[in-house]
Design a protein around this motif. Structure first.
Motif, PDB file in Angstrom:
ATOM      1  N   ALA A 204       0.926  -0.684   0.085  1.00  0.00           N
ATOM      2  CA  ALA A 204       0.167  -0.037   0.484  1.00  0.00           C
ATOM      3  C   ALA A 204       0.908   1.190   0.242  1.00  0.00           C
ATOM      4  O   ALA A 204       0.211   1.832  -0.468  1.00  0.00           O
ATOM      5  N   SER A 205       2.425   1.110   0.639  1.00  0.00           N
ATOM      6  CA  SER A 205       2.830   2.577   0.720  1.00  0.00           C
ATOM      7  C   SER A 205       3.557   2.604  -0.684  1.00  0.00           C
ATOM      8  O   SER A 205       4.182   3.514  -1.034  1.00  0.00           O
ATOM      9  N   GLY A 206       3.192   1.812  -2.045  1.00  0.00           N
ATOM     10  CA  GLY A 206       3.757   1.983  -3.172  1.00  0.00           C
ATOM     11  C   GLY A 206       5.075   1.058  -3.536  1.00  0.00           C
ATOM     12  O   GLY A 206       5.184   1.015  -4.599  1.00  0.00           O
ATOM     13  N   HIS A 207       5.385   1.325  -2.111  1.00  0.00           N
ATOM     14  CA  HIS A 207       6.559   0.172  -2.359  1.00  0.00           C
ATOM     15  C   HIS A 207       6.613  -1.572  -3.198  1.00  0.00           C
ATOM     16  O   HIS A 207       5.429  -1.407  -2.865  1.00  0.00           O
ATOM     17  N   VAL A 208       7.291  -1.489  -3.917  1.00  0.00           N
ATOM     18  CA  VAL A 208       7.085  -3.007  -4.870  1.00  0.00           C
ATOM     19  C   VAL A 208       8.167  -4.304  -4.519  1.00  0.00           C
ATOM     20  O   VAL A 208       9.558  -3.776  -4.524  1.00  0.00           O
ATOM     21  N   TYR A 209       7.602  -5.406  -3.938  1.00  0.00           N
ATOM     22  CA  TYR A 209       8.391  -5.884  -3.411  1.00  0.00           C
ATOM     23  C   TYR A 209       8.163  -7.634  -4.428  1.00  0.00           C
ATOM     24  O   TYR A 209       7.658  -7.870  -4.680  1.00  0.00           O
ATOM     25  N   PHE A 210       9.181  -8.201  -4.609  1.00  0.00           N
ATOM     26  CA  PHE A 210       9.073  -9.521  -5.704  1.00  0.00           C
ATOM     27  C   PHE A 210      10.773  -9.870  -5.573  1.00  0.00           C
ATOM     28  O   PHE A 210      12.026  -9.407  -4.812  1.00  0.00           O
ATOM     29  N   SER A 211      10.434 -11.049  -5.824  1.00  0.00           N
ATOM     30  CA  SER A 211      11.940 -12.067  -5.959  1.00  0.00           C
ATOM     31  C   SER A 211      11.947 -12.209  -7.699  1.00  0.00           C
ATOM     32  O   SER A 211      11.326 -12.346  -8.429  1.00  0.00           O
ATOM     33  N   LEU A 212      13.666 -12.290  -8.188  1.00  0.00           N
ATOM     34  CA  LEU A 212      14.159 -12.420  -9.014  1.00  0.00           C
ATOM     35  C   LEU A 212      14.695 -13.754  -8.875  1.00  0.00           C
ATOM     36  O   LEU A 212      15.338 -14.092  -8.086  1.00  0.00           O
ATOM     37  N   LYS A 213      14.314 -14.575 -10.007  1.00  0.00           N
ATOM     38  CA  LYS A 213      14.771 -15.695  -9.452  1.00  0.00           C
ATOM     39  C   LYS A 213      15.061 -16.051 -11.273  1.00  0.00           C
ATOM     40  O   LYS A 213      14.990 -15.868 -12.266  1.00  0.00           O
ATOM     41  N   ASP A 214      16.036 -17.047 -11.297  1.00  0.00           N
ATOM     42  CA  ASP A 214      16.498 -17.656 -12.447  1.00  0.00           C
ATOM     43  C   ASP A 214      16.310 -19.816 -11.915  1.00  0.00           C
ATOM     44  O   ASP A 214      16.290 -20.387 -11.578  1.00  0.00           O
ATOM     45  N   ALA A 215      16.972 -20.700 -13.046  1.00  0.00           N
ATOM     46  CA  ALA A 215      16.602 -21.430 -13.108  1.00  0.00           C
ATOM     47  C   ALA A 215      17.798 -22.680 -11.147  1.00  0.00           C
ATOM     48  O   ALA A 215      17.470 -23.053 -10.721  1.00  0.00           O
ATOM     49  N   GLY A 216      18.655 -21.275 -11.368  1.00  0.00           N
ATOM     50  CA  GLY A 216      19.290 -22.288  -9.963  1.00  0.00           C
ATOM     51  C   GLY A 216      19.354 -21.475  -9.209  1.00  0.00           C
ATOM     52  O   GLY A 216      20.264 -21.733  -7.886  1.00  0.00           O
ATOM     53  N   ALA A 217      18.956 -20.110  -8.545  1.00  0.00           N
ATOM     54  CA  ALA A 217      19.311 -18.819  -8.045  1.00  0.00           C
ATOM     55  C   ALA A 217      17.702 -18.013  -7.320  1.00  0.00           C
ATOM     56  O   ALA A 217      17.207 -17.653  -8.369  1.00  0.00           O
ATOM     57  N   GLN A 218      18.005 -17.514  -6.908  1.00  0.00           N
ATOM     58  CA  GLN A 218      16.762 -16.106  -6.668  1.00  0.00           C
ATOM     59  C   GLN A 218      17.253 -15.037  -5.944  1.00  0.00           C
ATOM     60  O   GLN A 218      18.493 -15.446  -4.785  1.00  0.00           O
ATOM     61  N   LEU A 219      16.582 -14.481  -5.842  1.00  0.00           N
ATOM     62  CA  LEU A 219      17.258 -13.006  -5.616  1.00  0.00           C
ATOM     63  C   LEU A 219      16.043 -11.717  -5.064  1.00  0.00           C
ATOM     64  O   LEU A 219      15.054 -11.538  -5.585  1.00  0.00           O
ATOM     65  N   SER A 220      16.040 -11.461  -3.639  1.00  0.00           N
ATOM     66  CA  SER A 220      14.537 -10.734  -2.867  1.00  0.00           C
ATOM     67  C   SER A 220      15.291  -8.919  -3.808  1.00  0.00           C
ATOM     68  O   SER A 220      16.436  -8.611  -3.200  1.00  0.00           O
ATOM     69  N   ALA A 221      13.791  -8.850  -4.011  1.00  0.00           N
ATOM     70  CA  ALA A 221      14.245  -7.673  -4.313  1.00  0.00           C
ATOM     71  C   ALA A 221      12.718  -6.666  -3.983  1.00  0.00           C
ATOM     72  O   ALA A 221      12.093  -6.505  -3.849  1.00  0.00           O
ATOM     73  N   VAL A 222      13.224  -5.000  -4.274  1.00  0.00           N
ATOM     74  CA  VAL A 222      12.537  -3.995  -3.641  1.00  0.00           C
ATOM     75  C   VAL A 222      12.637  -2.908  -5.044  1.00  0.00           C
ATOM     76  O   VAL A 222      13.403  -2.340  -4.693  1.00  0.00           O
TER      77      VAL A 222
END
Lengths: 91, 429
Positions: B51-69
């Motif tokens: 609701a704050s307007g910030h967007v959270y997601f994960s970036l991933k590929d076959a081998g790993a993932q990474l938290s992102a904001v």
């Protein structure tokens, strides 16, 4: 002697159907075998004659070839037809 | 706490013990200063817009993932609409959120990763088809040196066809070129090109095919990476050159074709070079063949000359000439020998004659002939003839025997009286 005549014709028909590559390849093989130097003269002459025939085929292919540029078109009945391909002026 | 640890583990390691905060602070410092902002490619998942307007997601590929904001301010500036599953490339920096002990990527920019997606598809398909042996080197055929009919599957209105033809003309290539028109990009392009490949095969007039187009973006060239077209190119019954885009562009058709030309112009250069090479090969073969024969004839002529001169020495004529010479020689020598022999003997004869003369019996012969003459005279004087000459006659009987007594004569016996001048026949009374 009708049989040998027919054979000769057959052979020539076959030779004239030889592709340029095949004729050239054969020619080069013959020339290579002629180069060894210890070929008996009679054999050499036979090879030369055969080589000359192949050479004639190759040269004819080169001489007869001319540049022709066409484009395939589909006729209304779906059959393919060829027409001249318009090229830009060659500067 | 420190004191307790000290009592429990009195190992002198107390200086290494830090609080979580201290440790995390070190991690934060290390990561945030040690990892420079950069581009990261991945797929968006677990997308949560606060609701704050910030967007959270994960970036991933076959081998790993990474938290992102993506903070509100940055989020407002992005043209790309984020959604789960989207392939994106983001620009950001790493940040450690100490309260949760997490590191995450603070995203500043997001772009859609169409290229990346295509690239992955390309690599995956390439690997799959390669594993099938579609690109195997042993499948590659040599180009014909002198194709009589070349088919070019391309757009008839594109620059590729014009470039191709222009270069063939300029390099004096000779043969027949048939443009096989097909869409080379967009929806249905691969299908059109496959249809042309099939048609070319049906027409069965082509010695060589070229398939290609001029340069463009990876999306423009994409049709040449479509599996069905790649398979059709690999299966082409006619040797085929792939000539797609620029030097740097590789398509799967390039791998599937017998030969990859960097551009359509390069394909034309390749074809015309083969033609020139073919002309040269023919010329070289012709020259070599003729000189081989000529050499052989010269060699044979030399051998013939040699044999002829040897034969001439052995010929009957030459033999006869030799015979004459020998005969003359022998005859000369014979005469010389004879002459000297005769001379020798003549000399010997003369010597003998002289010797003989020295002992000549001439005087004795004269003596003896005088004796003989006187004997002959005495004999003449005593002969019956001289008696007859003195006028006596000799009476002979019929047998010629002299009748010396009357008693020897019978009556009627025929007798012959011999006188000096002849005979008279008488009958005794």
């Amino acid at each position: 002697m009708p049989a040998p005549h027919r054979n000769v014709a057959d052979v020539e028909a076959k030779e004239s159907k030889l592709s340029f590559e095949t004729a050239l390849g054969k020619l080069e093989t013959i020339v290579e075998s002629m180069e060894s130097g210890d070929v008996p003269l009679a054999e050499l002459l036979a090879k030369f004659e055969e080589g000359s025939k192949l050479l004639k085929i190759c040269e004819a292919r080169l001489k007869d070839a001319e540049l022709k540029i066409e484009q395939l078109k589909r006729l209304k009945d779906g059959k393919p037809a060829l027409e001249k391909f318009e090229t830009a002026r060659d500067e | 706490m420190k004191t307790r640890e000290k009592t429990l583990f009195d190992d002198g390691a107390t200086s290494a013990v830090e609080s979580v905060s201290e440790f995390t602070r070190r991690v934060k410092t290390l990561l945030e200063s040690g990892i420079r902002p950069g581009w990261v490619r991945g797929e968006i998942s677990n997308l949560r817009a606060q609701a704050s307007g910030h967007v959270y997601f994960s970036l991933k590929d076959a081998g790993a993932q990474l938290s992102a904001v993506l903070f509100r301010g940055d989020a407002a500036r992005q043209s790309v609409k984020l959604r789960d599953g989207a392939q994106v490339v983001v620009y950001g920096e790493v940040s450690v959120y100490e309260a949760r002990g997490q590191y995450q990527l603070i995203v500043r920019a997001v772009i859609e990763d169409g290229v990346g997606k295509l690239q992955r598809e390309f690599e995956a398909l390439k690997a799959r088809l390669a594993a099938e042996g579609l690109f195997a080197a042993e499948k590659k055929r040599a180009l014909p040196a002198l194709p009589q009919t070349v088919g070019f599957i391309t757009s008839p209105t594109g620059a590729a066809a014009q470039d191709f033809v222009r270069i063939l003309k300029r390099r004096d290539w000779r043969g027949r070129v048939i443009i096989l028109p097909a869409k080379v990009q967009g929806e249905g392009a691969a299908a059109e090109m496959i249809a042309m490949l099939k048609l070319a095969e049906e027409l069965a007039i082509f010695d060589l095919l070229v398939i290609g187009r001029g340069g463009g973006s990876i999306e423009d060239l994409w049709a040449f990476n479509e599996e069905l077209l790649v398979r059709a190119v690999a299966a082409s019954a006619v040797p085929i050159i792939s000539a797609v885009g620029h030097e740097i562009d590789f398509t799967l058709c390039d791998f599937a074709a017998d030969v990859r030309a960097e551009t359509p112009s390069a394909a034309a250069e390749l074809i015309s070079s083969e033609f020139v090479a073919g002309v040269e090969r023919v010329e070289r073969a012709s020259e070599t063949m003729h000189s081989a024969l000529q050499d052989a004839v010269v060699r044979a002529a030399e051998r013939l000359d040699h044999a002829r001169s040897r034969l001439r020495l052995l010929s009957p004529d030459a033999q006869i000439e030799q015979g004459f010479l020998r005969l003359d020689d022998l005859s000369n020598r014979l005469w010389a020998a004879l002459r000297s022999d005769v001379q020798t003997r003549q000399g010997q004869l003369a010597d003998a004659r002289a010797a003989l003369a020295r002992v000549s019996p001439e005087t004795r012969v004269q003596l003896e002939s005088h004796r003989l003459l006187s004997l002959w005279k005495r004999l003449q004087a005593a002969s019956p003839a001289s008696v007859l000459n003195r006028g006596f006659a000799i009476v002979r009987d019929e047998q010629g025997m002299p009748v010396q007594k009357k008693a020897a004569v019978r009556k009627g016996q025929r007798l012959v009286n011999q006188f000096a001048d002849g005979e008279v026949r008488v009958t005794a009374d």
